[in-house]
Design a protein around this motif. Structure first.
Motif, PDB file in Angstrom:
ATOM      1  N   SER A 117       0.840  -2.236  10.741  1.00 46.61           N
ATOM      2  CA  SER A 117       2.052  -2.334   9.926  1.00 46.61           C
ATOM      3  C   SER A 117       2.033  -1.296   8.817  1.00 46.61           C
ATOM      4  CB  SER A 117       2.179  -3.741   9.318  1.00 46.61           C
ATOM      5  OG  SER A 117       1.092  -4.021   8.465  1.00 46.61           O
ATOM      6  N   VAL A 118       3.201  -1.087   8.228  1.00 41.21           N
ATOM      7  CA  VAL A 118       3.337  -0.228   7.048  1.00 41.21           C
ATOM      8  C   VAL A 118       4.015  -1.053   5.966  1.00 41.21           C
ATOM      9  CG1 VAL A 118       4.326   1.879   6.073  1.00 41.21           C
ATOM     10  CG2 VAL A 118       3.527   1.862   8.452  1.00 41.21           C
ATOM     11  N   GLU A 119       3.404  -1.074   4.781  1.00 41.35           N
ATOM     12  CA  GLU A 119       3.966  -1.798   3.651  1.00 41.35           C
ATOM     13  C   GLU A 119       4.581  -0.810   2.662  1.00 41.35           C
ATOM     14  OE1 GLU A 119       2.235  -4.233   5.991  1.00 41.35           O
ATOM     15  OE2 GLU A 119       0.866  -2.854   4.979  1.00 41.35           O
ATOM     16  N   PHE A 120       5.755  -1.188   2.144  1.00 37.46           N
ATOM     17  CA  PHE A 120       6.426  -0.414   1.106  1.00 37.46           C
ATOM     18  C   PHE A 120       6.647  -1.320  -0.095  1.00 37.46           C
ATOM     19  CE2 PHE A 120       7.764   1.783   4.992  1.00 37.46           C
ATOM     20  CZ  PHE A 120       7.561   3.106   4.658  1.00 37.46           C
ATOM     21  N   ILE A 121       6.306  -0.829  -1.277  1.00 34.75           N
ATOM     22  CA  ILE A 121       6.509  -1.578  -2.517  1.00 34.75           C
ATOM     23  C   ILE A 121       7.153  -0.651  -3.539  1.00 34.75           C
ATOM     24  CG2 ILE A 121       5.458  -2.976  -4.338  1.00 34.75           C
ATOM     25  CD1 ILE A 121       3.209  -2.187  -1.475  1.00 34.75           C
ATOM     26  N   ILE A 122       8.329  -0.998  -4.023  1.00 40.04           N
ATOM     27  CA  ILE A 122       8.961  -0.271  -5.121  1.00 40.04           C
ATOM     28  C   ILE A 122       8.578  -0.999  -6.401  1.00 40.04           C
ATOM     29  CG2 ILE A 122      11.120   0.567  -6.130  1.00 40.04           C
ATOM     30  CD1 ILE A 122      12.349   0.505  -3.332  1.00 40.04           C
ATOM     31  N   CYS A 123       8.003  -0.257  -7.362  1.00 41.07           N
ATOM     32  CA  CYS A 123       7.390  -0.953  -8.488  1.00 41.07           C
ATOM     33  C   CYS A 123       7.197  -0.036  -9.690  1.00 41.07           C
ATOM     34  CB  CYS A 123       6.028  -1.491  -8.066  1.00 41.07           C
ATOM     35  SG  CYS A 123       4.891  -0.184  -7.486  1.00 41.07           S
TER      36      CYS A 123
END
Length: 312
Positions: free
Chosen positions: A141-147
């Motif tokens: 999987s690939v995780e994306f977090i805008i933060c």
């Protein structure tokens, strides 16, 4: 008061072990190890762990268990992600590990995975007051977090890890232009939620979480100096032109050319191509011109959360 904690990140490609002494909410690393188990090899898109991969995973866990036994460990946390989440025989693997080692594995969903990754990247000191997009390219999987350094504004996990994309799009080497176009079209559909969120919130910078981004840094730095070791740093800022140049080279390269490059470990000889493509695709879509890297990722994030839980 100090406590020794062992954390395992059981990913699709690699199993990681981190043993640390935790004091007052922070951790001091005592031991670190990893094993390229390739749990998804030959079956990740079929949802089944093949026997050879299954056996490699069990052997790695037995070895980790032996290492943990050398320390006065108070708590063991083993986290499993995409491959075991989606495998029909994932429960069999978990039960076999428990039987052989006594270690209980917790399967987490993609949202919890993203949360741990955020805490790891934050602990590395990679975040600031400006808005960043963390990207963690795993095998499954690939995780994306805008933060920012203070909060997560949006997060999502997508089952488009490197092992899955290789099986679907990188069957010919070097990867053909047609396959890249097909991969781009696939990402156009899959990542719609990311693009909507990034447009609404705004993103100043891309931060790659360990993995492939460590390889990008190693390849670039080993062109200039022979003694660079990415494991000795926590963060790294890429020069944009250099980053574009090296990913262009990797995308166009053959397997033999990648094997000959300093800084590319055998596990990433194949996955670095699709990792380069998806990274550049996201950068282009979101018009991102600043790229950096954190060597801290999920396992460090789990360790941070464990350390804080001991305080409360």
């Amino acid at each position: 008061m100090s406590n020794c904690i062992a954390v395992m990140d059981l990913g699709t490609n690699t199993f990681h072990l981190l043993i640390a002494d935790v004091t007052d909410g922070t951790f001091n690393e005592l031991a670190r190890d990893h094993e390229a188990v390739k749990l998804g090899e030959g079956g990740i898109n079929k949802g089944h762990i093949q026997q050879n991969a299954f056996d490699r995973g069990i052997a790695a866990m037995e070895r980790f268990s032996s290492q943990i036994g050398q320390y006065n460990v108070k708590r063991v946390k083993a986290i499993a992600t995409s491959a075991l989440r989606s495998a029909s025989n994932g429960t069999d693997f978990i039960n076999t590990v428990k039987e052989h080692t006594g270690i209980e594995i917790e399967i987490i969903d993609g949202i919890k995975e993203a949360t741990y990754i955020y805490h790891g990247v934050k602990a590395a000191g990679a975040l600031s007051a400006s808005t960043s997009l963390i990207m963690d390219i795993g095998g499954g999987s690939v995780e994306f977090i805008i933060c920012t350094q203070d909060e997560m504004l949006w997060k999502q996990s997508f089952e488009i890890g490197a092992a899955r994309l290789i099986e679907r799009f990188h069957q010919v080497d070097p990867i053909p232009a047609e396959a890249i176009q097909q991969l781009h079209a696939y990402l156009d559909e899959i990542l719609k939620d990311l693009f909507t969120a990034a447009k609404d919130i705004g993103v100043d910078k891309l931060i790659g979480s360990a993995g492939a981004f460590e390889t990008f840094a190693e390849v670039l730095e080993l062109e200039k100096q022979d003694d660079f070791d990415v494991k000795h740093i926590k963060t790294y800022d890429f020069d944009l032109d250099s980053f574009i140049r090296i990913t262009d080279i990797l995308i166009a390269s053959s397997s033999q050319q990648r094997k000959a490059m300093k800084g590319i470990i055998s596990l990433r000889v194949d996955m670095i191509v699709v990792a380069s493509i998806i990274t550049r695709y996201v950068m282009d879509k979101l018009n991102i011109k600043r790229v950096s890297m954190s060597t801290y990722s999920l396992k460090e994030g789990v360790m941070v959360v464990q350390a804080l839980s001991l305080e409360s």
